[in-house]
Design a protein around this motif. Structure first.
Motif, PDB file in Angstrom:
ATOM      1  N   UNK A  15       0.823  -1.210   0.000  1.00 31.98           N
ATOM      2  CA  UNK A  15       0.000   0.000   0.000  1.00 31.98           C
ATOM      3  C   UNK A  15       0.853   1.256   0.000  1.00 31.98           C
ATOM      4  N   UNK A  16       1.983   1.228   0.680  1.00 31.33           N
ATOM      5  CA  UNK A  16       2.827   2.424   0.749  1.00 31.33           C
ATOM      6  C   UNK A  16       3.471   2.766  -0.589  1.00 31.33           C
ATOM      7  N   UNK A  17       3.451   1.845  -1.526  1.00 33.18           N
ATOM      8  CA  UNK A  17       4.000   2.107  -2.859  1.00 33.18           C
ATOM      9  C   UNK A  17       2.961   2.707  -3.810  1.00 33.18           C
ATOM     10  N   UNK A  18       1.717   2.779  -3.361  1.00 34.18           N
ATOM     11  CA  UNK A  18       0.642   3.303  -4.203  1.00 34.18           C
ATOM     12  C   UNK A  18       0.165   4.645  -3.653  1.00 34.18           C
ATOM     13  N   UNK A  19       0.411   5.731  -4.364  1.00 35.97           N
ATOM     14  CA  UNK A  19      -0.133   7.003  -3.896  1.00 35.97           C
ATOM     15  C   UNK A  19      -1.661   6.945  -3.885  1.00 35.97           C
ATOM     16  N   UNK A  20      -2.259   7.540  -2.874  1.00 35.00           N
ATOM     17  CA  UNK A  20      -3.722   7.626  -2.784  1.00 35.00           C
ATOM     18  C   UNK A  20      -4.138   9.050  -3.069  1.00 35.00           C
ATOM     19  N   UNK A  34      -8.149   1.337  -8.690  1.00 35.84           N
ATOM     20  CA  UNK A  34      -6.716   1.424  -8.940  1.00 35.84           C
ATOM     21  C   UNK A  34      -6.440   1.189 -10.413  1.00 35.84           C
ATOM     22  N   UNK A  35      -5.388   1.835 -10.876  1.00 33.83           N
ATOM     23  CA  UNK A  35      -4.899   1.589 -12.230  1.00 33.83           C
ATOM     24  C   UNK A  35      -3.571   0.840 -12.192  1.00 33.83           C
ATOM     25  N   UNK A  36      -3.215   0.343 -11.003  1.00 28.69           N
ATOM     26  CA  UNK A  36      -1.962  -0.360 -10.830  1.00 28.69           C
ATOM     27  C   UNK A  36      -0.817   0.540 -10.422  1.00 28.69           C
ATOM     28  N   UNK A  37      -1.035   1.851 -10.521  1.00 28.50           N
ATOM     29  CA  UNK A  37       0.004   2.816 -10.165  1.00 28.50           C
ATOM     30  C   UNK A  37      -0.403   3.692  -8.987  1.00 28.50           C
ATOM     31  N   UNK A  38      -1.694   3.766  -8.753  1.00 25.20           N
ATOM     32  CA  UNK A  38      -2.221   4.621  -7.680  1.00 25.20           C
ATOM     33  C   UNK A  38      -3.586   4.101  -7.271  1.00 25.20           C
ATOM     34  N   UNK A  39      -4.041   4.562  -6.118  1.00 17.84           N
ATOM     35  CA  UNK A  39      -5.399   4.295  -5.657  1.00 17.84           C
ATOM     36  C   UNK A  39      -6.142   5.624  -5.693  1.00 17.84           C
ATOM     37  N   UNK A  64      -5.916  -6.045  -5.934  1.00 18.31           N
ATOM     38  CA  UNK A  64      -6.053  -5.899  -7.391  1.00 18.31           C
ATOM     39  C   UNK A  64      -4.680  -5.733  -8.027  1.00 18.31           C
ATOM     40  N   UNK A  65      -3.833  -4.900  -7.427  1.00 20.36           N
ATOM     41  CA  UNK A  65      -2.491  -4.665  -7.976  1.00 20.36           C
ATOM     42  C   UNK A  65      -1.620  -5.914  -7.847  1.00 20.36           C
ATOM     43  N   UNK A  66      -1.629  -6.532  -6.668  1.00 23.09           N
ATOM     44  CA  UNK A  66      -0.804  -7.721  -6.435  1.00 23.09           C
ATOM     45  C   UNK A  66      -1.199  -8.864  -7.374  1.00 23.09           C
TER      46      UNK A  66
END
Length: 112
Positions: A15-20, A34-39, A64-66
């Motif tokens: 989660x810390x790798x995905x900007x919200x 998510x688009x895989x790059x952000x939430x 979803x990203x994982x």
């Protein structure tokens, strides 16, 4: 999200790798996505959740990203793909002890 369990550590690191960021109203995001790059999220939706439900929503988007759902959609219909992906991950999250908001999709429950 940082806790003392392996579950918390796993989801927190991802989660810390995905900007919200809040979704722009014209984007039509009524919950979170998510688009895989952000939430992206609806501030109104998040404001109506408890802290455990908010953590569950973040874990949901992380899953979803994982699971690389954003990269594996291909030419599939987006709505049907998202339903299938939600059905694949929500039960896993629930079994892992995450609280998910009302209205989530679970295999064998309700109509999709």
């Amino acid at each position: 999200m940082l806790g003392k369990t392996a579950r918390d550590a796993f989801f927190s690191v991802l989660a810390m790798r995905l900007p919200c960021e809040p979704a722009a109203p014209e984007n039509g995001v009524g919950t979170a996505a998510t688009d895989g790059k952000r939430i992206v999220y609806s501030p109104e939706f998040i404001a109506g959740l408890s802290v455990p439900e908010t953590i569950g929503v973040i874990a949901h988007e992380v899953m979803h990203c994982a699971s690389m759902h954003h990269a594996r959609m291909g030419t599939r219909a987006m709505r049907k793909w998202n339903i299938a992906c939600d059905l694949a991950i929500n039960g896993v999250l629930q079994q892992a002890g995450f609280a998910l908001p009302q209205g989530g999709l679970f295999p064998g429950v309700g109509k999709y």
